[in-house]
Design a protein around this motif. Structure first.
Motif, PDB file in Angstrom:
ATOM      1  N   SER A 130      -4.178   7.296 -10.109  1.00 45.63           N
ATOM      2  CA  SER A 130      -3.719   7.324  -8.714  1.00 45.63           C
ATOM      3  C   SER A 130      -4.815   6.820  -7.775  1.00 45.63           C
ATOM      4  O   SER A 130      -4.522   6.182  -6.760  1.00 45.63           O
ATOM      5  CB  SER A 130      -3.268   8.725  -8.317  1.00 45.63           C
ATOM      6  N   VAL A 183      -4.729   2.995  -7.995  1.00 47.62           N
ATOM      7  CA  VAL A 183      -3.586   2.467  -7.248  1.00 47.62           C
ATOM      8  C   VAL A 183      -3.884   2.493  -5.751  1.00 47.62           C
ATOM      9  O   VAL A 183      -3.616   1.522  -5.030  1.00 47.62           O
ATOM     10  CB  VAL A 183      -2.302   3.270  -7.575  1.00 47.62           C
ATOM     11  N   ALA A 184      -4.470   3.581  -5.273  1.00 49.42           N
ATOM     12  CA  ALA A 184      -4.798   3.698  -3.851  1.00 49.42           C
ATOM     13  C   ALA A 184      -5.843   2.652  -3.452  1.00 49.42           C
ATOM     14  O   ALA A 184      -5.735   2.007  -2.395  1.00 49.42           O
ATOM     15  CB  ALA A 184      -5.297   5.097  -3.532  1.00 49.42           C
ATOM     16  N   THR A 216      -4.244  -0.726  -3.278  1.00 49.43           N
ATOM     17  CA  THR A 216      -3.408  -0.814  -2.075  1.00 49.43           C
ATOM     18  C   THR A 216      -4.263  -1.109  -0.851  1.00 49.43           C
ATOM     19  O   THR A 216      -3.895  -1.936  -0.008  1.00 49.43           O
ATOM     20  CB  THR A 216      -2.616   0.495  -1.891  1.00 49.43           C
ATOM     21  N   GLN A 235      -5.433  -4.736  -0.988  1.00 48.25           N
ATOM     22  CA  GLN A 235      -4.342  -5.634  -0.631  1.00 48.25           C
ATOM     23  C   GLN A 235      -4.108  -5.615   0.880  1.00 48.25           C
ATOM     24  O   GLN A 235      -3.874  -6.664   1.495  1.00 48.25           O
ATOM     25  CB  GLN A 235      -3.053  -5.259  -1.360  1.00 48.25           C
ATOM     26  N   ALA A 236      -4.187  -4.446   1.495  1.00 49.13           N
ATOM     27  CA  ALA A 236      -4.008  -4.348   2.944  1.00 49.13           C
ATOM     28  C   ALA A 236      -5.121  -5.101   3.674  1.00 49.13           C
ATOM     29  O   ALA A 236      -4.868  -5.785   4.668  1.00 49.13           O
ATOM     30  CB  ALA A 236      -3.981  -2.882   3.367  1.00 49.13           C
TER      31      ALA A 236
END
Length: 176
Positions: free
Chosen positions: A9, A12-13, A16, A19-20
């Protein structure tokens, strides 16, 4: 869970967030040249679409004059000849330039539109057949800072042929 271990997790964070950050970088566009923005019709909330123009950028370092001379006036004209350009916007401020090139052809105006990418120049006026107009490209030597050039403006161009005038001769003395 031990200290120093990474959970799925967390990965994944982190992905993310990366990507942002990348998406945020794509929201900034940098001009490839110095210039002026025009035709900007965006409003708050407008959505930009890939490969669709949203504005026009006028490159301030690539101005030139396209002059159209009658064919019977270009026989002695050569690249490098001095040109005196008078802008309609600044009629009392002639600017020195040089002939960069003379066009090698124009499209015939028999209804075709720019055959083989040659410029179409209308050679008739009422019932009189006029001499063809040949494009002559003029580059400006040095534009004073207080003169604002605009694409599409009207200019008068005087070309001094024969190579008898040097760059040291003041522009105003050439016009007398």
């Amino acid at each position: 869970m031990r200290l120093g271990t990474v959970t799925p997790s967390y990965e994944v964070a982190r992905a993310t967030v990366e990507q942002a950050e990348l998406d945020y970088q794509f929201t900034r566009v940098y001009a490839s040249v110095d210039g002026y923005i025009t035709s900007l019709n965006l409003r708050l909330g407008s959505q930009a679409v890939a490969n669709q123009p949203a504005l026009a950028l006028v490159d301030v370092n690539s101005y030139w004059i396209d002059a159209y001379f009658r064919e019977n006036y270009i026989s002695n004209m050569r690249a490098g000849d001095i040109a005196i350009v008078t802008l309609m916007t600044y009629p009392d401020r002639p600017i020195r330039g040089k002939v960069d090139s003379l066009g090698w052809g124009i499209a015939q105006s028999d209804g075709s539109t720019g055959y083989n990418l040659l410029p179409t120049v209308n050679p008739t006026f009422e019932w009189i057949r006029l001499a063809q107009r040949i494009p002559v490209r003029v580059h400006l030597d040095k534009v004073p800072e207080d003169i604002a050039l605009r694409i599409g403006s009207t200019a008068s161009v005087l070309v001094i042929t024969g190579g008898k005038v040097t760059n040291e001769v003041p522009v105003n003395s050439l016009l007398q």
